[in-house]
Design an enzyme around this catalytic site. Structure first.
Site, PDB file in Angstrom:
ATOM      1  N   SER A 120      -3.467  -0.722   2.125  1.00  0.00           N
ATOM      2  CA  SER A 120      -2.239  -0.901   1.353  1.00  0.00           C
ATOM      3  C   SER A 120      -1.682   0.471   0.933  1.00  0.00           C
ATOM      4  CB  SER A 120      -2.523  -1.828   0.157  1.00  0.00           C
ATOM      5  OG  SER A 120      -1.340  -2.315  -0.410  1.00  0.00           O
ATOM      6  N   ASP A 261       0.034 -11.507   6.288  1.00  0.00           N
ATOM      7  CA  ASP A 261       0.033 -10.346   5.397  1.00  0.00           C
ATOM      8  C   ASP A 261       1.400 -10.146   4.737  1.00  0.00           C
ATOM      9  OD1 ASP A 261      -0.528  -7.755   4.315  1.00  0.00           O
ATOM     10  OD2 ASP A 261      -1.773  -7.292   6.056  1.00  0.00           O
ATOM     11  N   HIS A 288      -3.353 -10.001   3.200  1.00  0.00           N
ATOM     12  CA  HIS A 288      -3.445  -8.585   2.836  1.00  0.00           C
ATOM     13  C   HIS A 288      -4.886  -8.122   2.644  1.00  0.00           C
ATOM     14  CE1 HIS A 288      -1.250  -5.024   1.705  1.00  0.00           C
ATOM     15  NE2 HIS A 288      -1.744  -4.966   0.486  1.00  0.00           N
TER      16      HIS A 288
END
Length: 310
Positions: A120, A261, A288
């Site tokens: 991320s 995601d 995610h």
């Protein structure tokens, strides 16, 4: 299962403009004395802390790779700077690149070399770090990291449009009112998170820890990003398009995202065209947190890319 060697430490970090001594806390799984090249894990957020990346310990057990976790400045066991809330000149990519370089030097990894995995925001940081071609970096893994924030925002709009109408209307109403704190906003945001951030219900405790860190000290998150995963107003993130520097990433790079995601293909794909030596895998049925949701597949992909079984 063999017991993994674990050590912890702190390194002084001269954070530019901090106005006080700072430190970075780190933890090493495995031994840096082994022949294996270590992996440095960059957590998301900003401010999410290292705990939710715990599945990466499997890389030590199954592939013999030492894994280095650390809490980035502003969160977890590293120095907190809540007095810097809203200070765009302090909370920058450069700050975190300097911190990572400082850790690499402290652990004396330049000669031996090291890998970097960023998830991320951690991948945004990892990409920015790799574009500078730091000495010792051997390979890079970018996990669910947007190549472009404008494209990420477009993708979020589409994902939000697919939510139940009442949830969507609540989020839109709260956004118009600038309300990102109320219980109704948090509940509606949780619907999005359970679909596109972590599909395991209940969320694993280490993943809950990331949300706990962000709630306890949201300074870096609010300043750099904004009030939620899909409301981005921070100066550091707004308009960011990391892929435009992707041609400067000269190390072999693995891209991983999930089929559900929040970092969807539209905002992830530019990495594929920008980075010279690159491979992209989308893990079906993951969002995610593919390292939790499809842990075995995720570890196998990373292990094969970084060095093969021990």
């Amino acid at each position: 299962m063999t017991t993994q060697a674990t050590s912890e430490g702190e390194v002084a970090f001269d954070a530019p403009g901090a106005g006080k001594p700072c430190k970075t806390w780190y933890k090493i799984i495995g031994s840096l004395e082994s022949d294996a090249i270590p992996l440095i894990a960059l957590h998301g957020g900003p401010g999410g802390g290292h705990e939710y990346l715990t599945p990466l310990v499997d890389l030590q057990e199954k592939y013999g790779l030492p894994v280095i976790f650390y809490d980035q400045i502003g969160c977890g066991r590293s120095t907190h700077l809540q007095e810097k809330m809203g200070d765009d000149s302090f909370w920058t990519f450069d700050l975190f690149v300097k911190e990572l370089d400082n850790l690499v030097d402290h652990l004396k990894l330049r000669e031996k070399g090291f890998y970097v995995l960023g998830q991320s925001w951690g991948g945004m940081l990892g990409s920015a770090y790799a574009t500078r071609q730091p000495r010792g970096l051997k390979k890079l893994v970018l996990v669910s990291s947007p190549a472009s924030i404008p494209l990420y925002m477009e993708g979020c709009k589409h994902l939000l449009s697919q939510l139940p109408q009442d949830v969507r209307e609540t989020l839109e109403e709260c956004d118009r009112q600038g309300d990102h704190e109320s219980e109704k906003f948090q509940e509606a945001a949780l619907v999005f998170n359970k679909k596109h951030v972590c599909r395991i219900d209940p969320m694993p405790e280490p993943v809950q820890m990331a949300f706990k860190h962000l709630k306890e000290d949201p300074t870096s998150y609010l300043t750099m990003q904004g009030p939620s995963e899909f409301v981005i107003v921070g100066k550091a993130f707004t308009g960011w398009e990391g892929y435009k520097q992707g041609h400067n990433i000269q190390v072999p790079t693995l891209l991983i995202n999930g089929s559900d995601d929040e970092v969807g293909d539209t905002c992830f794909e530019p990495w594929l065209w920008a980075i010279p030596k690159v491979k992209w895998v989308t893990i079906e049925g993951a969002s995610h947190m593919s390292h939790w949701e499809k842990r075995e597949k995720f570890i196998q992909l990373c292990g094969a890319f970084l060095g093969g079984p021990k």
